[in-house]
Write a protein that holds these residues in place. Structure first.
Motif, short mmCIF file in Angstrom:
data_model
loop_
_atom_site.label_atom_id
_atom_site.label_comp_id
_atom_site.label_asym_id
_atom_site.label_seq_id
_atom_site.Cartn_x
_atom_site.Cartn_y
_atom_site.Cartn_z
N VAL A 60 55.63 32.61 18.15
CA VAL A 60 55.78 33.95 18.73
C VAL A 60 55.27 34.98 17.72
CG1 VAL A 60 57.43 35.61 19.68
CG2 VAL A 60 57.85 33.16 19.93
N LEU A 61 54.57 36.00 18.20
CA LEU A 61 54.04 37.03 17.32
C LEU A 61 55.09 38.09 17.04
CD1 LEU A 61 51.52 38.08 15.81
CD2 LEU A 61 51.02 39.45 17.85
N LEU A 62 55.37 38.30 15.78
CA LEU A 62 56.26 39.35 15.31
C LEU A 62 55.37 40.39 14.63
CD1 LEU A 62 59.36 39.80 15.10
CD2 LEU A 62 59.26 38.75 12.84
N THR A 63 55.56 41.67 14.94
CA THR A 63 54.74 42.71 14.33
C THR A 63 55.62 43.71 13.58
OG1 THR A 63 54.77 44.11 16.33
CG2 THR A 63 52.95 42.55 16.11
N ARG A 64 55.03 44.31 12.57
CA ARG A 64 55.70 45.37 11.81
C ARG A 64 55.06 46.69 12.21
NH1 ARG A 64 55.22 46.92 5.65
NH2 ARG A 64 57.02 48.28 5.48
N ARG A 65 55.87 47.61 12.69
CA ARG A 65 55.36 48.90 13.15
C ARG A 65 54.68 49.65 12.00
NH1 ARG A 65 57.35 50.90 17.92
NH2 ARG A 65 57.71 53.01 17.13
N ALA A 66 53.61 50.34 12.31
CA ALA A 66 52.88 51.11 11.30
C ALA A 66 53.82 52.12 10.63
CB ALA A 66 51.70 51.84 11.93
N LEU A 67 53.57 52.40 9.37
CA LEU A 67 54.39 53.34 8.62
C LEU A 67 54.25 54.77 9.14
CD1 LEU A 67 53.82 51.93 5.03
CD2 LEU A 67 55.78 51.55 6.55
N SER A 68 53.19 55.03 9.88
CA SER A 68 52.96 56.37 10.44
C SER A 68 53.63 56.58 11.79
CB SER A 68 51.46 56.60 10.59
OG SER A 68 50.90 55.62 11.45
N LYS A 69 54.29 55.55 12.35
CA LYS A 69 54.94 55.68 13.65
C LYS A 69 56.09 56.68 13.56
CE LYS A 69 54.18 52.99 16.83
NZ LYS A 69 53.30 53.17 18.00
N ARG A 70 56.27 57.45 14.62
CA ARG A 70 57.31 58.48 14.64
C ARG A 70 58.71 57.89 14.65
NH1 ARG A 70 59.20 62.88 18.46
NH2 ARG A 70 60.11 64.30 16.96
N THR A 71 58.89 56.78 15.37
CA THR A 71 60.20 56.13 15.44
C THR A 71 60.13 54.73 14.84
OG1 THR A 71 59.75 55.30 17.67
CG2 THR A 71 60.90 57.41 17.50
N TRP A 72 61.15 54.37 14.12
CA TRP A 72 61.26 53.06 13.47
C TRP A 72 59.98 52.68 12.72
CZ3 TRP A 72 64.07 54.19 17.81
CH2 TRP A 72 65.44 53.97 17.72
N PRO A 73 59.46 53.56 11.86
CA PRO A 73 58.27 53.21 11.08
C PRO A 73 58.56 52.05 10.15
CG PRO A 73 59.27 55.21 10.21
CD PRO A 73 60.00 54.88 11.47
N GLY A 74 57.63 51.10 10.08
CA GLY A 74 57.74 49.98 9.15
C GLY A 74 58.73 48.91 9.56
N VAL A 75 59.32 49.01 10.74
CA VAL A 75 60.33 48.03 11.18
C VAL A 75 59.63 46.87 11.90
CG1 VAL A 75 62.29 47.71 12.75
CG2 VAL A 75 62.15 49.75 11.35
N TRP A 76 60.11 45.65 11.63
CA TRP A 76 59.60 44.47 12.33
C TRP A 76 60.17 44.46 13.74
CZ3 TRP A 76 55.85 41.19 10.72
CH2 TRP A 76 55.48 41.27 9.38
N THR A 77 59.36 44.01 14.71
CA THR A 77 59.78 44.05 16.11
C THR A 77 59.04 42.98 16.91
OG1 THR A 77 60.19 45.58 17.94
CG2 THR A 77 58.07 45.81 16.79
N ASN A 78 59.20 43.05 18.24
CA ASN A 78 58.51 42.13 19.13
C ASN A 78 57.00 42.34 19.03
OD1 ASN A 78 59.53 44.66 20.53
ND2 ASN A 78 57.92 44.02 21.92
N SER A 79 56.23 41.57 19.78
CA SER A 79 54.77 41.60 19.64
C SER A 79 54.16 42.97 19.90
CB SER A 79 54.14 40.58 20.59
OG SER A 79 54.71 39.30 20.38
N PHE A 80 54.54 43.59 21.01
CA PHE A 80 54.11 44.96 21.29
C PHE A 80 54.98 45.54 22.39
CE2 PHE A 80 51.44 42.37 24.06
CZ PHE A 80 51.39 43.06 25.26
N CYS A 81 54.99 46.86 22.46
CA CYS A 81 55.75 47.54 23.50
C CYS A 81 55.03 48.84 23.83
CB CYS A 81 57.19 47.79 23.06
SG CYS A 81 57.37 48.63 21.49
#
Length: 193
Positions: A58-79
């Motif tokens: 399963v693909l786990l992704t880390r949100r970009a540090l520039s994201k407005r919410t939960w920057p840098g947090v690991w999460t599901n593949s995409f949303c």
């Protein structure tokens, strides 16, 4: 393989909006995606997708540090958020292409009634009716740097263990979704990579 049409608007396009919802899930209007997420985010429609490949990982992704919410947090593949007049399948294909640079197939709706509300460390609220999907890809992701900082293919059992041992390392929506997906994310037979 499902891919977005070439003329699909980008996430910075004026057409980039969210569908606002009443408490019962009835659509009640639109709001610009760029400004809808605040300390009082209204209920809106979204989706989450857990992406698998042939070896069962399963693909786990880390949100970009520039994201407005939960920057840098690991999460599901995409949303993301479907647009008015767009099917969930079209929205999934658009986001898979934009965020990960891939096409997807074998899309199935796993948790049609998933809903959550969460507040990140900055005080920004997520407030979504968010059906959860499982899909597959035969391609290696080429992540968009404004969306994804890092990614990792993991065994489903490792992902479930992470939720049990260190839920604070993942997005709140991933933590809430994964226990319900336990039987749907098939165990892989390969070794770690």
């Amino acid at each position: 393989m499902v891919r977005p049409p070439p003329s699909t608007p980008t996430n910075s396009d004026p057409q980039d909006h969210v569908i606002l919802l009443d408490e019962d899930g009835t659509a009640r209007g639109l709001a610009p995606r760029a400004t809808v997420h605040t300390a009082t985010t209204p209920l809106h429609l979204a989706f989450s997708c857990h992406l698998m490949r042939a070896d069962g990982k399963v693909l786990l992704t880390r949100r970009a540090l520039s994201k407005r919410t939960w920057p840098g947090v690991w999460t599901n593949s995409f949303c993301g958020h479907p647009r008015q007049g767009e099917s969930m399948e079209q929205a999934l294909a658009r986001h898979a292409g934009h965020e990960l640079g891939i096409g997807i197939h074998s899309i199935s709706e796993a948790l049609p009634d998933f809903r959550y509300r969460a507040v990140d460390a900055s005080g920004v609220v997520e407030n979504e009716i968010c059906p959860v999907f499982v899909a597959e890809t035969d391609e290696e992701p080429r992540p968009h740097p404004a969306e994804v900082a890092e990614l990792r293919w993991v065994h489903p059992q490792e992902l479930h263990a992470l939720v049990e041992l260190s839920p604070w390392t993942l997005s709140p929506w991933a933590v809430a979704q994964l226990p319900a997906l336990h039987g749907l994310l098939r165990p892989s037979s390969g070794g770690s990579s």
